[in-house]
Design a protein around this motif. Structure first.
Motif, PDB file in Angstrom:
ATOM      1  N   SER A 203       0.828  -1.209   0.000  1.00 48.91           N
ATOM      2  CA  SER A 203       0.000   0.000   0.000  1.00 48.91           C
ATOM      3  C   SER A 203       0.860   1.254   0.000  1.00 48.91           C
TER       4      SER A 203
ATOM      5  N   VAL B 275      -5.083   8.397  -2.793  1.00 42.81           N
ATOM      6  CA  VAL B 275      -5.669   7.217  -2.161  1.00 42.81           C
ATOM      7  C   VAL B 275      -6.488   6.410  -3.158  1.00 42.81           C
ATOM      8  N   SER B 276      -7.368   7.066  -3.906  1.00 44.20           N
ATOM      9  CA  SER B 276      -8.224   6.327  -4.833  1.00 44.20           C
ATOM     10  C   SER B 276      -7.405   5.663  -5.925  1.00 44.20           C
TER      11      SER B 276
ATOM     12  N   ALA C  52      -5.628   2.665  -4.416  1.00 47.89           N
ATOM     13  CA  ALA C  52      -6.573   1.567  -4.191  1.00 47.89           C
ATOM     14  C   ALA C  52      -6.881   0.859  -5.505  1.00 47.89           C
TER      15      ALA C  52
ATOM     16  N   ALA D  85     -10.588  -1.768  -1.881  1.00 45.89           N
ATOM     17  CA  ALA D  85     -11.532  -0.669  -1.659  1.00 45.89           C
ATOM     18  C   ALA D  85     -10.786   0.588  -1.211  1.00 45.89           C
ATOM     19  N   GLN D  86     -11.336   1.738  -1.582  1.00 49.43           N
ATOM     20  CA  GLN D  86     -10.712   3.006  -1.190  1.00 49.43           C
ATOM     21  C   GLN D  86     -10.693   3.161   0.321  1.00 49.43           C
ATOM     22  N   SER D  87     -11.739   2.669   0.978  1.00 46.21           N
ATOM     23  CA  SER D  87     -11.780   2.759   2.440  1.00 46.21           C
ATOM     24  C   SER D  87     -10.645   1.961   3.077  1.00 46.21           C
ATOM     25  N   ALA D  88     -10.332   0.810   2.478  1.00 46.66           N
ATOM     26  CA  ALA D  88      -9.225   0.004   3.003  1.00 46.66           C
ATOM     27  C   ALA D  88      -7.901   0.725   2.813  1.00 46.66           C
TER      28      ALA D  88
ATOM     29  N   SER E  71      -7.524   3.943   2.679  1.00 45.75           N
ATOM     30  CA  SER E  71      -7.509   5.057   3.633  1.00 45.75           C
ATOM     31  C   SER E  71      -7.077   4.579   5.012  1.00 45.75           C
ATOM     32  N   ARG E  72      -7.544   3.394   5.401  1.00 41.69           N
ATOM     33  CA  ARG E  72      -7.121   2.842   6.694  1.00 41.69           C
ATOM     34  C   ARG E  72      -5.621   2.547   6.692  1.00 41.69           C
TER      35      ARG E  72
END
Length: 319
Positions: free
Chosen positions: A22, A32-33, A36, A42-45, A47-48
């Motif tokens: 990552s 980020v997008s 990903a 996923a974008q949320s993953a 971001s984490r």
């Protein structure tokens, strides 16, 4: 404001392969997008993962500049080591398990100038397409000041083709091709007549040069000419050999290069080849790779294919 990093031991234990991948994607894409999408998560993953990386490294890594995201200074420093760590990790597996070439998915990255004849690269692409169809070939230029040696160390490229004899100790090399130096001129050039090109007339002429330059040192040919007491007057310097035939056909410039490339120019553009007017060492092309990739099965195969393509060129009929 810099983030407080975690204690060194905790950070080292938590920085596992998924986080490293990552990090590499974030550093490569600066978003980020995009990162990903590159990894297919996923974008949320992502971001984490960025949040965790920021805590571990103690730096924001990505900051907003206007309407875009940009790498921080610390993030820029991490680009090369992150790429190198991932390359070394992949070698741990590739050395242990030799995957069949037809199942292999990777990019073969070669740094070179285009002073090798086109047939050399065409044959190499044909061999890769036939034997390793899921792989792709990336051919890029060499940087100045031996930047390609750093690229080998950082894992940016797999192999380098060069004419410079000096090598750092951590690199390996093998001879690829030797060929005599000749001069290329336009038809009707005053020096194209038999006997007109002497060392004296060669030195008086104006030249086009297109070999690997090192600031303060010139080209490999410059060093050999210095031994002959000759200094060139170069009118055009270029690393784009596709420009050379058109320039030569419209000027009285002289281009000194290896015989194989000269034959391509003569056949395709109607230029004239004249023997070099003095005894001079041949052009020696070397294939260079890093010590850490020496036992990589796929790269060993690629080195063998490059050597085979060079042998095919060396034995092609003379024009």
């Amino acid at each position: 404001m810099p983030l407080p990093p975690e204690p060194d031991g905790d950070a080292a234990r938590r920085l596992d392969e998924p986080l490293l991948r990552s990090l590499h994607a974030l550093l490569s894409e600066s978003g980020v997008s995009q990162a990903a999408s590159r990894l297919g998560i996923a974008q949320s993953a992502m971001s984490r993962h960025l949040a965790v990386l920021r805590r571990l490294i103690g730096d924001p890594l990505l900051i907003r500049v206007g309407n875009r995201m940009a790498l921080t200074e610390r993030a820029q420093e991490l680009v090369a080591p992150t790429r190198r760590i991932l390359a070394d990790m992949s070698l741990l597996v590739s050395h242990a398990i030799a995957r069949p070439l037809r199942d292999l998915r990777r990019s073969f990255r070669i740094a070179t100038y285009d002073f090798m004849p086109k047939a050399f690269f065409a044959q190499l692409a044909e061999r890769i397409g036939r034997d390793a169809p899921e792989c792709d070939l990336v051919i890029r230029g060499l940087g100045s000041r031996f930047e390609h040696y750093r690229q080998l160390a950082d894992g940016d490229v797999d192999l380098v083709i060069t004419v410079w004899p000096e090598l750092p100790e951590h690199l390996r090399a093998t001879g690829l091709l030797n060929e005599p130096l000749v001069c290329v001129l336009r038809p009707g050039h005053p020096l194209a007549d038999a006997g007109a090109l002497t060392l004296e007339s060669y030195e008086r002429a104006r030249h086009l040069t297109s070999l690997e330059h090192v600031p303060g040192r010139g080209t490999v040919i410059d060093a050999q000419l210095a031994d002959l007491g000759v200094t060139l007057r170069t009118l055009v310097h270029t690393q784009f050999l596709s420009l050379a035939p058109s320039i030569l056909s419209r000027t009285d410039l002289v281009f000194t290069t290896g015989r194989l490339l000269a034959e391509d120019f003569a056949r395709e553009h109607g230029l004239v080849i004249v023997p070099f007017p003095a005894k001079i060492k041949p052009m020696r092309y070397r294939l260079v790779w890093h010590e850490r990739t020496h036992t990589d099965h796929a790269l060993r195969w690629l080195r063998e294919e490059l050597a085979a393509a060079a042998r095919a060129l060396a034995h092609r009929p003379r024009s």
